[in-house]
Design a protein around this motif. Structure first.
Motif, PDB file in Angstrom:
ATOM      1  N   PRO A 139       0.853  -1.191   0.000  1.00  0.00           N
ATOM      2  CA  PRO A 139       0.000   0.000   0.000  1.00  0.00           C
ATOM      3  C   PRO A 139       0.887   1.237   0.000  1.00  0.00           C
ATOM      4  CG  PRO A 139      -0.397  -1.394   1.950  1.00  0.00           C
ATOM      5  CD  PRO A 139       0.822  -1.917   1.278  1.00  0.00           C
ATOM      6  N   PHE A 141       0.440   4.187   1.038  1.00  0.00           N
ATOM      7  CA  PHE A 141       0.484   5.008   2.247  1.00  0.00           C
ATOM      8  C   PHE A 141       1.436   4.424   3.280  1.00  0.00           C
ATOM      9  CE2 PHE A 141      -3.070   2.066   2.706  1.00  0.00           C
ATOM     10  CZ  PHE A 141      -2.859   1.510   3.959  1.00  0.00           C
ATOM     11  N   TRP A 142       1.510   3.107   3.307  1.00  0.00           N
ATOM     12  CA  TRP A 142       2.430   2.483   4.263  1.00  0.00           C
ATOM     13  C   TRP A 142       3.878   2.719   3.835  1.00  0.00           C
ATOM     14  CZ3 TRP A 142       5.704  -1.996   4.096  1.00  0.00           C
ATOM     15  CH2 TRP A 142       6.176  -2.383   5.364  1.00  0.00           C
ATOM     16  N   LEU A 145       4.779   6.128   4.814  1.00  0.00           N
ATOM     17  CA  LEU A 145       5.074   6.255   6.246  1.00  0.00           C
ATOM     18  C   LEU A 145       6.454   5.702   6.579  1.00  0.00           C
ATOM     19  CD1 LEU A 145       1.872   5.410   8.307  1.00  0.00           C
ATOM     20  CD2 LEU A 145       3.014   7.590   7.974  1.00  0.00           C
ATOM     21  N   MET A 146       6.779   4.572   5.942  1.00  0.00           N
ATOM     22  CA  MET A 146       8.077   3.959   6.217  1.00  0.00           C
ATOM     23  C   MET A 146       9.205   4.864   5.713  1.00  0.00           C
ATOM     24  SD  MET A 146       7.586   1.222   7.894  1.00  0.00           S
ATOM     25  CE  MET A 146       6.137   1.871   8.671  1.00  0.00           C
ATOM     26  N   VAL A 148       9.044   8.128   5.513  1.00  0.00           N
ATOM     27  CA  VAL A 148       9.130   9.218   6.490  1.00  0.00           C
ATOM     28  C   VAL A 148       9.902   8.745   7.706  1.00  0.00           C
ATOM     29  CG1 VAL A 148       7.815  10.628   8.085  1.00  0.00           C
ATOM     30  CG2 VAL A 148       7.014  10.329   5.753  1.00  0.00           C
ATOM     31  N   LEU A 149       9.552   7.551   8.161  1.00  0.00           N
ATOM     32  CA  LEU A 149      10.175   7.005   9.362  1.00  0.00           C
ATOM     33  C   LEU A 149      11.689   6.904   9.189  1.00  0.00           C
ATOM     34  CD1 LEU A 149       9.738   5.728  12.142  1.00  0.00           C
ATOM     35  CD2 LEU A 149       9.470   3.530  11.012  1.00  0.00           C
ATOM     36  N   VAL A 269      -0.421  11.917   3.692  1.00  0.00           N
ATOM     37  CA  VAL A 269       0.697  11.582   4.580  1.00  0.00           C
ATOM     38  C   VAL A 269       1.694  12.730   4.662  1.00  0.00           C
ATOM     39  CG1 VAL A 269       2.706  10.098   4.874  1.00  0.00           C
ATOM     40  CG2 VAL A 269       0.506   9.096   4.289  1.00  0.00           C
TER      41      VAL A 269
END
Ligand SMILES: Nc1ncnc2c1ncn2[C@@H]1O[C@H](COP(=O)(O)OP(=O)(O)O)[C@@H](O)[C@H]1O
Ligand code: SF4
Ligand SMILES: [Mg+2]
Lengths: 323, 396, 336
Positions: A139, A141-142, A145-146, A148-149, A269
């Motif tokens: 996905p 969005f995941w 996020l990763m 960004v992380l 995000v």
């Protein structure tokens, strides 16, 4: 070509119709969001009239389509600005993001696909296939996020060599930067969102290019090219690739809806002020004109993208002619 | 794809069936072995795909039974999902056991008789290691979804002490950590599997039914029906699907699981329709359809009895790949807060939960996302494997 | 020194069904300016043999087995560097293929595809290359060459495309032209024209021609010598006249008997029964034996060698009928 453009008009009209009825037949009353305890029913009714909600649906439909034909998308319920103005302001941001993403995706995907096809059965091919499948199944969005992380937060924490800003389109001190620094700042902000969008697409493109290329390099004319004494890069990049790209071009049209769905997540995000965020926000606020206008613009971009794919098709493949 | 040439194509005896350990795998020894460890006899004769699947399912369920005996026993009187979980354990154990015994005691000749399209495809699929691996993962995820109430270490909704157990890193009592509400991430992921799988399953069921029927009718009848259907498909395909979905879900203000299933199902079919229509167009001119027409069968009978069975293979492939697709979409909806409402543990909303705690508690977003990726990869592997298995050109 | 000398060439393919011995111990020689015909039914390994000479065997799955040798003009082609091989391809050895419709790149103009060779091997500038290319098109008998130069392959007929292929092959005045069934895919009327064109161009440029065909009629018209292939091996060689008037090998005899008579071209008189077996499992003993009407036990027991028909003769055959006295056990000392 002109005929194709004209042929797209009923398509856009049909799409507009679907959008209109999905939005307007939904239960719920947009006027209620202005409701407050001191409000008399008359005031509420006046608000409805102002919003045009007092009319039956079919009248509203005819009005909306009529306005649409004049290039008028109406006024936003919430900000009282013309929808077109809002879109004009946000569309470029989305275009920058999606154009970068799709450019990177095709470049990366095609290159990887070629390498995999040329080195079929090699370790590289298998590893790339598996890794590609993971990205393909991810996905966006995941993935975002990763990203960004890791590249935003961990990199910042660990004072890594490169760090990327985890959100926004530009830094707070953007206005004070020198022109060169401005460009750099924009690019740094673009990096993570564009990559998140691109990787998922690139994985699909690589898969497709690989199988298309494998099909082409088995063909007679590739053997002819080798028999002429051409070097391997020329055989692959000139003779095989141009043929292998023909089916890959259809992906451009097919992936656009996918890409724009992706921008909805990515913009959310990364707090990227674009169309995707606009549409989500307006849905939450039941801002009908903005929902309809925004969705319509997305759909029209898909239609235009398909036309572009058709043109590219004719450019690459001389057997196809449009008049 | 099923035609006479296919049925009669010569099939050599599967060479893996005659390995050196053949005597171990078959006959009485095999039956005894099956009674103790189902799947092992198949493994011994080189059918590692089915053998491994059987063995893994068997040992996993047995482990559940033994280690969670109290919960299992209590399950029968508990809520519905508890009962289903206990039932799954029993049925799964007996099923694998019975299958393995039946499989080894069956004479080899019987197996060879299957020469139809389906058993050829099954054989080809079994040889594709990576696809079988995908299948094993898919089966395991389904099993987890079914027996979740028996195995989860913690209740997904009840919170441990907000003071002591908030944002606990992975390890120890909470294998994958806890979230901002002190709930166990691992348990919630297990519960999330049910949501994803059932939505994927039902939504694809809806879309395949609509897609196949529309595609078959459109392709078979042609003419204006075809034109109208395909124009409509073009329009639906031009939407960024997600935008359409969130519009519907948000505006209709309904977040029940059935609503989500329906919305996903009713927007998923155009792809299937295109595939089926394409197949039908090429099928329409083939002899057996002509023959059925010549015999005076009605159109609906020809479509239902002759056309649709022959497009099943690509439809199965499309639906397997479609389940992965739907799982990602549902996760996306939940991520945007437009899917199932909290505290329902959906993978997408769990990823969203972790967003605000990304730096302090990376595990909240990371693990549910990994669960999505793993599940979708498995479905894609199975789908790709099926496509290759059904394609006679790739079969050797 | 012969221009081309192939010795004990073996080209094998690894397939799921086993190792396909597509070419299995072929030796042949070709003098400068000579025309050699390679004859045999489909599946006998002719194309693989030709591709092996140019180093165009896809690997994997193909592999040229150690011990094979291909000498061109004294140079061992199996050992030269890839760069040198590319220098030879299209320049000193050219090849034209069976399927003109698929042998040209559909997305490039035919002119471009000619030009490419001229610029690569003869170092011509674009302008010069175009002039030379148009001249070549005229030479191979294409009318309005200037306009045709900018056409795409799909705009031309099979016959024209084969002429283009010939133009490409001739563009660098090669010393050897390999023509792999150049007329098989064409209409009967066009076949004769293309064949005539090949022969006249060969005479004009003085190059050697390796003409692969399954049609002994074509051989009769064009070739000096003939090599008959079956099952990846040479089964008979000799001058065209010898082969056509006194075929020794039952396979050659079969090919001749199936040749349609003059006048009724479409009637196959006595086709050889059966089909060429798969290269994965050639029969034990003589590879032709399950289709040969003379076969007896000995043909199943051991494989005959390719030996001179009479001691010292230039023509040889691979058949126990021709060499009843040869020992089948002492195969180590077979001539190379
Ligand atoms: N790429 C390949 N892979 C496997 N086998 C091949 C390949 N190319 C050719 N062969 C085998 O080589 C044999 C001879 O083929 P070919 O040289 O094309 O015959 P011919 O040209 O005489 O008709 C065929 O039977 C085929 O099985
Ligand atoms: S060796 Fe025997 S089988 Fe082979 S061609 Fe001669 S006679 Fe026939
Ligand atoms: Mg051939």
């Amino acid at each position: 070509m002109v005929r194709r453009l004209l042929g797209a008009i009923p398509l856009v009209l049909g799409i507009a119709t679907i959008i209109f009825f999905v939005v307007n037949l939904a239960p719920g009353d947009p006027a209620l969001r202005f409701l407050n305890p001191n409000m008399t029913p008359e005031v509420l009714e006046q608000i409805r009239v102002n919003m045009g909600l007092d009319q039956p649906v079919h009248i509203r439909y005819v009005r909306w389509i009529g306005a649409l034909a004049r290039g008028d998308l109406g006024f936003s319920f919430t900000s009282n600005r013309p929808v077109l103005d809002i879109i004009k302001e946000l569309l470029p941001n989305t275009l920058v993001l999606s154009a970068t993403a799709i450019g990177v995706a095709f470049l990366l995907g095609i290159l990887l696909g070629i390498v995999q096809a040329v080195r079929q059965y090699s370790l590289l091919d298998s590893v790339a296939s598996i890794v590609g499948l993971f990205f393909y199944s991810m996905p966006s969005f995941w993935l975002a996020l990763m990203m960004v992380l890791v590249f935003g937060l961990f990199a910042y924490q660990g004072q890594w060599f490169i760090q990327f800003p985890p959100s926004g389109m530009q830094s707070v001190d953007y206005a004070f930067l020198s022109p060169m620094a401005k460009v750099q700042d924009r690019l740094m902000h673009l990096a993570l969102p564009a990559t998140s969008l691109a990787l998922v697409l690139a994985a699909g493109i690589a898969r497709y290019t690989r199988s298309s290329m494998l099909e082409v390099i088995r063909q007679d004319f590739v053997r002819t090219a080798r028999a002429k004494g051409l070097s391997e890069p020329v055989v692959i990049f000139k003779h095989a690739l141009r043929n292998a790209l023909i089916p890959v071009i259809t992906l451009l049209g097919l992936y656009l809806p996918f890409l724009f769905s992706g921008t909805v997540f990515i913009e959310s995000v990364f707090a990227w002020p674009g169309m995707g965020k606009l549409v989500v926000d307006s849905i939450l606020e039941r801002d009908y004109p903005v929902i309809m206008g925004g969705t319509l613009i997305f759909a029209m971009m898909v239609v235009v993208g398909n036309l572009v794919a058709d043109v590219l098709y004719a450019v690459v493949d001389p057997r196809i002619r449009y008049d | 794809m099923t035609d006479a040439g296919f049925e009669t194509s010569d099939l050599r005896v599967d060479p893996t069936g005659s390995g050196p350990n053949r005597s171990v795998g078959r006959g009485r020894g095999g039956v005894v072995l099956s009674a103790i460890l189902p799947g092992v006899p198949q493994l011994l004769v080189g059918r590692w795909g089915v053998g491994g699947l059987g063995l893994i399912v068997w040992t996993a369920l047995l482990a559940v039974l033994l280690t969670r005996w109290t919960r299992f026993a209590a399950g029968w009187g508990g809520p519905l999902d508890h009962q289903i979980a206990s039932l799954t354990v029993v049925a799964g154990l007996l099923g694998v056991w019975g299958w393995s015994m039946f499989d080894v005691s069956r004479p080899a000749e019987v197996k060879r008789t299957g020469v139809g399209q389906w058993s050829l495809a099954a054989k080809a699929f079994e040889k594709n290691r990576i696809a079988v691996l995908g299948l094993i993962v898919v089966v395991c995820v389904y099993l987890i979804a079914l027996v979740t109430p028996l195995v989860t270490p913690h209740d997904p909704a009840t919170q441990a002490s907000l003071v002591t157990a908030r944002l606990v890193p992975p390890g120890g009592e909470f294998p994958l950590g806890t979230d901002h509400l002190a709930r166990d991430v691992f348990s919630r992921i297990m519960y999330g599997a049910r949501i994803s799988l059932s939505i994927g399953f039902v939504a694809v069921g809806i879309s395949v039914t609509i897609g196949t029927l529309l595609g078959a009718v459109s392709g078979y009848l042609g003419g204006w029906v075809d034109t109208v259907v395909m124009r409509f498909v073009d329009m639906v395909i031009s939407f960024p699907r997600l935008v359409l979905l969130i519009t519907i879900v948000a505006l209709f203000d309904s977040n029940s699981i059935f609503m989500i299933m329906a919305v996903l199902g009713f927007t998923q079919w155009p792809g299937t329709t295109r595939i089926v229509r394409g197949e039908v167009l090429s099928l329409r001119e083939r002899e057996f359809i002509e023959a059925a027409r010549a015999l005076g069968f009605s159109r609906s009978r020809i479509i239902l009895r002759h056309v649709i069975p022959n497009v099943l293979a690509p439809v199965i492939v499309a639906s397997t790949l479609g389940i992965g697709n739907v799982i990602v979409l549902e996760a996306g909806l939940s991520f945007l807060g437009m899917g199932l409402q909290p505290p329902t543990p959906s993978w997408g909303s769990m990823v969203a939960d972790g967003r605000d705690h990304l730096l302090a508690a990376w595990w909240i977003s990371t693990f549910p996302g990994l669960a999505i990726v793993l599940t979708v990869v498995a479905f894609n592997l199975v789908g790709d494997g099926l496509r290759d298995a059904f394609d006679p050109r790739l079969r050797t | 020194m012969p221009l081309l000398e192939v010795t004990d060439l073996r080209t094998y393919f690894t397939t799921d069904a086993g190792v396909a011995r597509a070419v299995d111990g072929v030796s042949l020689q070709l003098e400068a300016g000579e025309t050699l015909g390679i004859v045999g039914e489909s599946g006998c390994g002719k194309t693989v043999m030709a591709l092996s000479i140019l180093g165009l065997i896809p690997s994997p799955p193909g592999e040229i087995v150690a011990g094979s040798s291909i000498r061109f003009n004294g140079e061992e082609l199996l050992e030269v560097k890839p760069a040198r091989l590319r220098e030879i391809r299209g320049n000193e050895i050219s090849m034209i293929f069976q399927e003109p419709m698929t042998s040209l790149n559909p997305v490039l103009t035919v002119g471009h595809q000619i030009e490419e060779v001229l610029r690569l091997h003869r170092g011509l500038k674009r302008r010069e290359a175009r002039a030379a290319g148009v001249a070549l098109l005229a030479e191979v008998g294409i009318s309005e060459p200037d306009q045709r130069y900018d056409s795409y392959p799909h705009q031309m007929s099979g016959g024209m495309l084969q002429r283009i292929m010939i133009a490409i092959a001739l563009s660098c005045e090669p010393r050897l032209l390999i023509a792999d069934e150049p007329t098989t895919a064409l209409d009967v009327t066009i076949q004769a024209q293309i064949l005539d064109l090949l022969v006249s161009l060969q005479q004009k440029h003085g190059m050697a021609l390796l003409l692969i065909t399954h049609d002994l009629g074509v051989v009769a018209e064009v070739c000096d010598r003939v090599v008959v292939m079956y099952g990846g091996q040479v089964v008979e060689t000799g001058t065209t006249e010898e082969i056509l008037s006194h075929p020794k090998h039952p396979y050659t005899q079969g090919l001749l008997a199936s040749l349609p008579g003059i006048g009724d071209r479409d009637v196959r008189l006595n086709p050889i029964p059966g089909t060429v077996p798969s290269a994965v499992d050639w029969p034990e003993g003589c590879r032709f034996r399950d289709r040969c009407s003379f076969a007896w036990e000995r043909c199943a027991e051991s494989e005959p060698d390719l030996l001179p028909v009479v001691a010292g003769a230039s023509r040889s055959a691979r058949c126990w009928l021709v060499h009843p006295d040869e020992s089948s056990i002492d195969r180590a000392g077979k001539p190379t």
